[in-house]
Design a protein around this motif. Structure first.
Motif, mmCIF file in Angstrom:
data_model
loop_
_atom_site.group_PDB
_atom_site.id
_atom_site.type_symbol
_atom_site.label_atom_id
_atom_site.label_comp_id
_atom_site.label_asym_id
_atom_site.label_seq_id
_atom_site.Cartn_x
_atom_site.Cartn_y
_atom_site.Cartn_z
ATOM 1 N N VAL A 75 0.835 -1.051 0.027
ATOM 2 C CA VAL A 75 0.014 -0.035 0.007
ATOM 3 C C VAL A 75 0.754 1.291 0.055
ATOM 4 O O VAL A 75 0.242 2.123 -0.280
ATOM 5 N N SER A 76 2.360 1.033 0.063
ATOM 6 C CA SER A 76 2.986 2.217 0.101
ATOM 7 C C SER A 76 4.032 2.222 -1.161
ATOM 8 O O SER A 76 3.659 3.035 -2.031
ATOM 9 N N LEU A 77 4.629 1.368 -1.368
ATOM 10 C CA LEU A 77 5.652 1.306 -2.527
ATOM 11 C C LEU A 77 4.879 0.950 -3.673
ATOM 12 O O LEU A 77 4.902 1.599 -4.646
ATOM 13 N N ARG A 78 3.910 0.015 -3.970
ATOM 14 C CA ARG A 78 3.408 -0.516 -5.043
ATOM 15 C C ARG A 78 2.462 0.655 -5.310
ATOM 16 O O ARG A 78 1.971 0.769 -6.648
ATOM 17 N N HIS A 113 8.666 -7.416 2.953
ATOM 18 C CA HIS A 113 9.355 -6.799 4.072
ATOM 19 C C HIS A 113 8.967 -5.166 3.961
ATOM 20 O O HIS A 113 9.314 -4.532 3.114
ATOM 21 N N GLY A 114 8.614 -4.764 5.020
ATOM 22 C CA GLY A 114 8.157 -3.319 5.465
ATOM 23 C C GLY A 114 9.366 -2.434 5.671
ATOM 24 O O GLY A 114 9.254 -1.971 7.026
ATOM 25 N N LEU A 115 10.386 -2.201 4.973
ATOM 26 C CA LEU A 115 11.546 -1.332 5.506
ATOM 27 C C LEU A 115 11.390 -0.225 4.620
ATOM 28 O O LEU A 115 12.298 0.864 5.305
ATOM 29 N N GLN A 116 10.928 0.111 3.453
ATOM 30 C CA GLN A 116 11.122 1.528 2.742
ATOM 31 C C GLN A 116 9.769 2.050 2.748
ATOM 32 O O GLN A 116 9.812 3.378 2.503
ATOM 33 N N ASP A 117 8.607 1.910 3.488
ATOM 34 C CA ASP A 117 7.492 2.450 3.548
ATOM 35 C C ASP A 117 7.405 3.878 4.171
ATOM 36 O O ASP A 117 6.644 4.814 3.507
ATOM 37 N N VAL A 118 8.152 3.900 5.155
ATOM 38 C CA VAL A 118 8.138 5.306 5.639
ATOM 39 C C VAL A 118 8.761 6.238 4.986
ATOM 40 O O VAL A 118 8.266 7.353 4.663
ATOM 41 N N ALA A 120 9.269 6.098 1.807
ATOM 42 C CA ALA A 120 8.434 6.717 0.404
ATOM 43 C C ALA A 120 7.493 7.412 0.926
ATOM 44 O O ALA A 120 7.296 8.343 0.080
ATOM 45 N N MET A 121 6.566 7.041 1.900
ATOM 46 C CA MET A 121 5.580 8.000 2.157
ATOM 47 C C MET A 121 5.757 9.238 2.718
ATOM 48 O O MET A 121 4.938 10.329 2.561
#
Length: 160
Positions: A75-78, A113-118, A120-121
């Motif tokens: 829901v963040s990167l994609r 793996h949710g490592l880049q969401d913050v 990116a957002m």
């Protein structure tokens, strides 16, 4: 914490029929309660996060307050372009809930793996980021969805 969010969201939705829920084919035991109470306001979009975010933007333009739910990197990167253009650029009251930040879904491979969401957002204008630290803060985020009408990204741990 996930259950705290969904239980409070159901309580909040009892008093605000503008709140609708969209999921990318992800569930939770407490989410079943929301679906049972509000079947006309619950949409399972399937594994189509970009479409789900765009649909949320369209629903918000029509006066709804959508809550979008999926695994954090999806829901963040994609869906980053849709979050930016279809929600945040128009300052719409959409809450994007990313479940499983960090390595919560580590056994499902690198894509989960949710490592880049913050990171990116944080680049998205008009988008506020909330990170749950305990069930109380998580309930607070859900209870304010109907009154805090800015675009939001809420990160919630997978566990209950």
């Amino acid at each position: 914490m996930r259950d705290a969010f969904f239980d409070e969201l159901a309580r909040t939705a009892e008093n605000d029929d503008r709140i609708v829920f969209l999921t990318a084919d992800h569930g939770a035991q407490s989410l079943d309660n929301f679906q049972a109470k509000f079947p006309q306001r619950f949409y399972n979009i399937g594994i189509a996060e970009q479409n789900m975010v765009s649909m949320a933007g369209g629903l918000a333009v029509k006066g709804k307050i959508p809550v979008v739910y999926g695994i954090a990197p999806f829901v963040s990167l994609r869906a980053l372009e849709q979050v930016t253009l279809d929600v945040a650029s128009m300052d719409l009251p959409v809450t994007i809930v990313g479940i499983g930040p960090g390595f919560c879904y580590s056994t499902d491979g690198y894509t989960h793996h949710g490592l880049q969401d913050v990171g990116a957002m944080a680049t998205v204008p008009n988008l506020s980021i909330f990170n749950s630290s305990d069930p109380e803060s998580t309930r607070y985020f859900a209870s304010n969805i109907g009154s805090d009408l800015r675009p939001k990204y809420v990160r919630i741990e997978k566990g209950q």
